[in-house]
Design a protein around this motif. Structure first.
Motif, PDB file in Angstrom:
ATOM      1  N   VAL A  25      30.402  65.848  39.729  1.00 41.95           N
ATOM      2  CA  VAL A  25      29.524  66.487  40.714  1.00 41.95           C
ATOM      3  C   VAL A  25      28.194  65.730  40.720  1.00 41.95           C
ATOM      4  O   VAL A  25      27.456  65.751  39.730  1.00 41.95           O
ATOM      5  N   ARG A  26      27.920  65.053  41.831  1.00 43.61           N
ATOM      6  CA  ARG A  26      26.711  64.233  41.926  1.00 43.61           C
ATOM      7  C   ARG A  26      25.555  65.042  42.494  1.00 43.61           C
ATOM      8  O   ARG A  26      25.678  65.682  43.523  1.00 43.61           O
ATOM      9  N   VAL A  27      24.421  64.980  41.808  1.00 42.54           N
ATOM     10  CA  VAL A  27      23.202  65.667  42.221  1.00 42.54           C
ATOM     11  C   VAL A  27      22.213  64.626  42.732  1.00 42.54           C
ATOM     12  O   VAL A  27      21.903  63.663  42.018  1.00 42.54           O
ATOM     13  N   ARG A  28      21.723  64.823  43.946  1.00 37.57           N
ATOM     14  CA  ARG A  28      20.786  63.878  44.554  1.00 37.57           C
ATOM     15  C   ARG A  28      19.376  64.475  44.546  1.00 37.57           C
ATOM     16  O   ARG A  28      19.026  65.245  45.428  1.00 37.57           O
ATOM     17  N   PRO A  29      18.546  64.138  43.558  1.00 35.38           N
ATOM     18  CA  PRO A  29      17.183  64.673  43.530  1.00 35.38           C
ATOM     19  C   PRO A  29      16.415  64.259  44.787  1.00 35.38           C
ATOM     20  O   PRO A  29      16.520  63.119  45.243  1.00 35.38           O
ATOM     21  N   ARG A  30      15.650  65.162  45.331  1.00 33.79           N
ATOM     22  CA  ARG A  30      14.897  64.874  46.551  1.00 33.79           C
ATOM     23  C   ARG A  30      13.748  63.924  46.229  1.00 33.79           C
ATOM     24  O   ARG A  30      12.963  64.175  45.318  1.00 33.79           O
ATOM     25  N   ALA A  31      13.701  62.824  46.998  1.00 35.83           N
ATOM     26  CA  ALA A  31      12.716  61.755  46.769  1.00 35.83           C
ATOM     27  C   ALA A  31      12.837  61.173  45.361  1.00 35.83           C
ATOM     28  O   ALA A  31      11.878  60.608  44.831  1.00 35.83           O
ATOM     29  N   GLY A  32      14.027  61.314  44.760  1.00 38.30           N
ATOM     30  CA  GLY A  32      14.255  60.765  43.433  1.00 38.30           C
ATOM     31  C   GLY A  32      13.462  61.442  42.333  1.00 38.30           C
ATOM     32  O   GLY A  32      13.223  60.845  41.279  1.00 38.30           O
ATOM     33  N   TRP A  33      13.093  62.711  42.534  1.00 35.97           N
ATOM     34  CA  TRP A  33      12.148  63.386  41.634  1.00 35.97           C
ATOM     35  C   TRP A  33      12.658  64.760  41.236  1.00 35.97           C
ATOM     36  O   TRP A  33      13.169  65.512  42.066  1.00 35.97           O
ATOM     37  N   LEU A  34      12.526  65.079  39.961  1.00 36.91           N
ATOM     38  CA  LEU A  34      12.857  66.407  39.442  1.00 36.91           C
ATOM     39  C   LEU A  34      11.675  66.931  38.656  1.00 36.91           C
ATOM     40  O   LEU A  34      11.134  66.212  37.795  1.00 36.91           O
ATOM     41  N   ASP A  35      11.266  68.162  38.927  1.00 39.95           N
ATOM     42  CA  ASP A  35      10.253  68.726  38.041  1.00 39.95           C
ATOM     43  C   ASP A  35      10.928  69.131  36.731  1.00 39.95           C
ATOM     44  O   ASP A  35      12.158  69.129  36.605  1.00 39.95           O
ATOM     45  N   ALA A  36      10.107  69.461  35.739  1.00 42.98           N
ATOM     46  CA  ALA A  36      10.639  69.723  34.405  1.00 42.98           C
ATOM     47  C   ALA A  36      11.635  70.873  34.410  1.00 42.98           C
ATOM     48  O   ALA A  36      12.670  70.815  33.732  1.00 42.98           O
ATOM     49  N   ALA A  37      11.361  71.901  35.185  1.00 38.89           N
ATOM     50  CA  ALA A  37      12.262  73.053  35.222  1.00 38.89           C
ATOM     51  C   ALA A  37      13.613  72.680  35.818  1.00 38.89           C
ATOM     52  O   ALA A  37      14.664  73.124  35.338  1.00 38.89           O
ATOM     53  N   GLN A  38      13.608  71.858  36.863  1.00 34.15           N
ATOM     54  CA  GLN A  38      14.871  71.407  37.451  1.00 34.15           C
ATOM     55  C   GLN A  38      15.664  70.565  36.459  1.00 34.15           C
ATOM     56  O   GLN A  38      16.880  70.738  36.313  1.00 34.15           O
ATOM     57  N   GLY A  39      14.988  69.636  35.783  1.00 34.20           N
ATOM     58  CA  GLY A  39      15.684  68.798  34.804  1.00 34.20           C
ATOM     59  C   GLY A  39      16.312  69.610  33.687  1.00 34.20           C
ATOM     60  O   GLY A  39      17.470  69.385  33.300  1.00 34.20           O
ATOM     61  N   ALA A  40      15.562  70.565  33.164  1.00 41.49           N
ATOM     62  CA  ALA A  40      16.077  71.398  32.074  1.00 41.49           C
ATOM     63  C   ALA A  40      17.254  72.248  32.541  1.00 41.49           C
ATOM     64  O   ALA A  40      18.232  72.437  31.804  1.00 41.49           O
ATOM     65  N   ARG A  41      17.164  72.751  33.760  1.00 39.12           N
ATOM     66  CA  ARG A  41      18.241  73.592  34.280  1.00 39.12           C
ATOM     67  C   ARG A  41      19.497  72.772  34.542  1.00 39.12           C
ATOM     68  O   ARG A  41      20.621  73.252  34.292  1.00 39.12           O
ATOM     69  N   ILE A  42      19.368  71.556  35.053  1.00 39.30           N
ATOM     70  CA  ILE A  42      20.539  70.696  35.247  1.00 39.30           C
ATOM     71  C   ILE A  42      21.233  70.438  33.910  1.00 39.30           C
ATOM     72  O   ILE A  42      22.468  70.464  33.807  1.00 39.30           O
ATOM     73  N   ALA A  43      20.450  70.201  32.870  1.00 36.10           N
ATOM     74  CA  ALA A  43      21.035  70.003  31.534  1.00 36.10           C
ATOM     75  C   ALA A  43      21.806  71.245  31.098  1.00 36.10           C
ATOM     76  O   ALA A  43      22.922  71.149  30.556  1.00 36.10           O
ATOM     77  N   GLU A  44      21.235  72.416  31.358  1.00 31.82           N
ATOM     78  CA  GLU A  44      21.897  73.662  30.991  1.00 31.82           C
ATOM     79  C   GLU A  44      23.190  73.861  31.781  1.00 31.82           C
ATOM     80  O   GLU A  44      24.225  74.271  31.227  1.00 31.82           O
ATOM     81  N   LEU A  45      23.150  73.542  33.078  1.00 26.55           N
ATOM     82  CA  LEU A  45      24.348  73.680  33.915  1.00 26.55           C
ATOM     83  C   LEU A  45      25.446  72.724  33.459  1.00 26.55           C
ATOM     84  O   LEU A  45      26.634  73.072  33.467  1.00 26.55           O
ATOM     85  N   ALA A  46      25.063  71.503  33.061  1.00 24.86           N
ATOM     86  CA  ALA A  46      26.047  70.524  32.595  1.00 24.86           C
ATOM     87  C   ALA A  46      26.732  71.000  31.321  1.00 24.86           C
ATOM     88  O   ALA A  46      27.929  70.766  31.123  1.00 24.86           O
ATOM     89  N   ALA A  47      25.983  71.664  30.454  1.00 26.55           N
ATOM     90  CA  ALA A  47      26.563  72.179  29.214  1.00 26.55           C
ATOM     91  C   ALA A  47      27.451  73.383  29.476  1.00 26.55           C
ATOM     92  O   ALA A  47      28.501  73.543  28.850  1.00 26.55           O
ATOM     93  N   ARG A  48      27.047  74.236  30.404  1.00 23.63           N
ATOM     94  CA  ARG A  48      27.775  75.478  30.643  1.00 23.63           C
ATOM     95  C   ARG A  48      29.028  75.271  31.488  1.00 23.63           C
ATOM     96  O   ARG A  48      30.077  75.863  31.216  1.00 23.63           O
ATOM     97  N   TYR A  49      28.941  74.433  32.508  1.00 22.53           N
ATOM     98  CA  TYR A  49      30.036  74.317  33.466  1.00 22.53           C
ATOM     99  C   TYR A  49      30.742  72.960  33.450  1.00 22.53           C
ATOM    100  O   TYR A  49      31.776  72.806  34.089  1.00 22.53           O
ATOM    101  N   GLY A  50      30.205  71.989  32.721  1.00 22.26           N
ATOM    102  CA  GLY A  50      30.849  70.689  32.576  1.00 22.26           C
ATOM    103  C   GLY A  50      31.176  70.412  31.129  1.00 22.26           C
ATOM    104  O   GLY A  50      31.211  71.320  30.295  1.00 22.26           O
ATOM    105  N   ASN A  51      31.399  69.136  30.820  1.00 19.12           N
ATOM    106  CA  ASN A  51      31.680  68.779  29.428  1.00 19.12           C
ATOM    107  C   ASN A  51      30.421  68.350  28.677  1.00 19.12           C
ATOM    108  O   ASN A  51      30.501  67.861  27.551  1.00 19.12           O
ATOM    109  N   GLY A  52      29.263  68.528  29.308  1.00 24.37           N
ATOM    110  CA  GLY A  52      28.004  68.221  28.648  1.00 24.37           C
ATOM    111  C   GLY A  52      27.511  66.808  28.834  1.00 24.37           C
ATOM    112  O   GLY A  52      26.414  66.476  28.381  1.00 24.37           O
ATOM    113  N   LEU A  53      28.290  65.961  29.529  1.00 22.53           N
ATOM    114  CA  LEU A  53      27.880  64.576  29.760  1.00 22.53           C
ATOM    115  C   LEU A  53      27.290  64.425  31.152  1.00 22.53           C
ATOM    116  O   LEU A  53      27.791  64.997  32.127  1.00 22.53           O
ATOM    117  N   ILE A  54      26.225  63.636  31.246  1.00 20.71           N
ATOM    118  CA  ILE A  54      25.528  63.410  32.499  1.00 20.71           C
ATOM    119  C   ILE A  54      25.371  61.914  32.710  1.00 20.71           C
ATOM    120  O   ILE A  54      24.923  61.188  31.810  1.00 20.71           O
TER     121      ILE A  54
END
Length: 387
Positions: A25-54
């Motif tokens: 599942v590819r995530v396209r950050p807008r303008a190539g930018w993620l705020d800290a909360a978005q980055g942390a949440r993506i990490a959490e989603l990858a652990a919860r719903y994927g195999n933890g690799l990004i």
């Protein structure tokens, strides 16, 4: 997992792709930018719903790996809450924009990217899958070696220009004209048959004889290009890489927790905003001399069902044998997903071993066929022409 997985294009969040380890599942950050909360949440989603690799991709995107059919809807809901989804998969595919990571709040980079995203969302444009844009409006062209079909850059006098990839010069434009000129150039590409060509890319279209309309051609010369940046400290933060573009979710979580925001790049590195010292971590590449920076490797087997070999084990073993000024590409198959361009040495896995190509791409003719991994590790001099 066939319910939502489709092959034949680059994956997205709304159009994932099935790989050997589940959905990508590819995530396209807008303008190539993620705020800290978005980055942390993506990490959490990858652990919860994927195999933890990004993955970090060459299009400055993130890929969450190992997602099941059952987990996919919840993952998409989580990404929607972060404001990272488009209205549909076609709009998502059009939003293929690289942004120079070295912008500042005082320049026009982010406003150009935001305007281009909005215009593409409402356009009737139907470009090929890999067709993309680059906003590279700094004092030097940082994205010159990155894949893009239409480029918004600076000219030698500091003004903006819009240039077709493959053309030496571009059209001088005012700030208010830049995005519409880029869209018009994309519309010309499609209308003139570029989307029907074999390679479906702007540079190939021009080489094939297509002539840009005079109203879009221009004669402005772009500023000089810069070498790709290396890991290290910059005025805007710390540039840090991950080995072969893949990291565990905890690494992303740690980086997001140490800075206000993260900027994506096409070099499989991230710029950690505001950091004044290099972050530490076993998965991070922080030294500009790290030999892993000389090697590009796709996911390989067993993570990719198309791959004939585990590319990253071989890439790790060979990296230290590649000269500092050379690059090695290890591909699990002939598609070359990790890198479409030419490298000094390319190894392509086949059912009969690795094919070795010099100064070419995965699609070029090999000089040696059928090399085994064990032979390559025992005889690394074959890569550079030794015996």
């Amino acid at each position: 997992m066939s319910a939502v997985a489709v092959k034949g294009w680059c994956p997205g969040a709304l159009r994932p792709m099935l790989s050997g380890d589940g959905l990508v599942v590819r995530v396209r950050p807008r303008a190539g930018w993620l705020d800290a909360a978005q980055g942390a949440r993506i990490a959490e989603l990858a652990a919860r719903y994927g195999n933890g690799l990004i993955d970090l991709t060459s299009r400055a995107n993130l890929q969450i790996r190992g997602v099941s059919d059952e987990a996919y809807p919840s993952l998409v809901d989580g990404l929607a809450e972060l404001g990272l989804l488009d209205t549909d998969s076609n709009t998502e595919a059009r939003r293929n924009i690289l942004v120079t990571p070295f912008w500042t709040a005082a320049d026009e980079t982010r406003s150009l990217a935001t305007e281009l995203e909005q215009v593409l969302a409402s356009a009737s444009l139907d470009p090929p899958t890999k067709f993309g844009f680059a906003i590279d409006d700094g004092d030097a062209r940082m994205l010159a070696r990155a894949s893009a079909d239409i480029r918004i850059e600076r000219d030698r006098n500091g003004g903006l220009l819009v240039r077709a990839d493959g053309a030496q010069r571009g059209l001088s434009v005012r700030r208010s004209e830049a995005v519409q000129a880029a869209l018009a150039l994309a519309e010309w590409f499609v209308a003139s048959g570029g989307a029907r060509g074999e390679k479906k890319r702007m540079a190939a279209h021009l080489v094939g004889g297509a002539s840009i309309p005079e109203t879009l051609r221009g004669d402005a010369e772009p500023v000089a290009r810069s070498a790709d940046p290396a890991p290290g400290l910059y005025p805007t933060g710390a540039m840090v890489g991950v080995a072969f573009g893949q990291m565990p979710h905890q690494t992303l979580s740690d980086l997001a927790g140490s800075a206000p925001a993260l900027r994506m790049t096409p070099w499989r590195m991230m710029l950690v905003e505001g950091m004044r010292e290099m972050p530490r971590g076993a998965d991070l590449v922080t030294d500009a001399g790290d030999p892993r920076l000389r090697v590009v490797a796709c996911s390989g087997a067993p993570r990719c069902g198309e791959a004939h070999a585990d590319t990253r084990i071989l890439a790790s073993a060979l990296a230290r044998h590649i000269p500092p000024d050379a690059r090695l590409h290890v591909s699990g198959c002939a598609k070359g997903c990790a890198h479409s361009g030419s490298t000094d040495v390319t190894l392509v896995a086949t059912a009969d071993g690795f094919d070795l190509i010099r100064r070419g791409t995965t699609r070029d003719a090999p000089v040696i066929r059928g090399l085994t991994s064990s032979y390559l590790v025992a005889n690394p001099s074959v890569l550079t022409g030794g015996h």
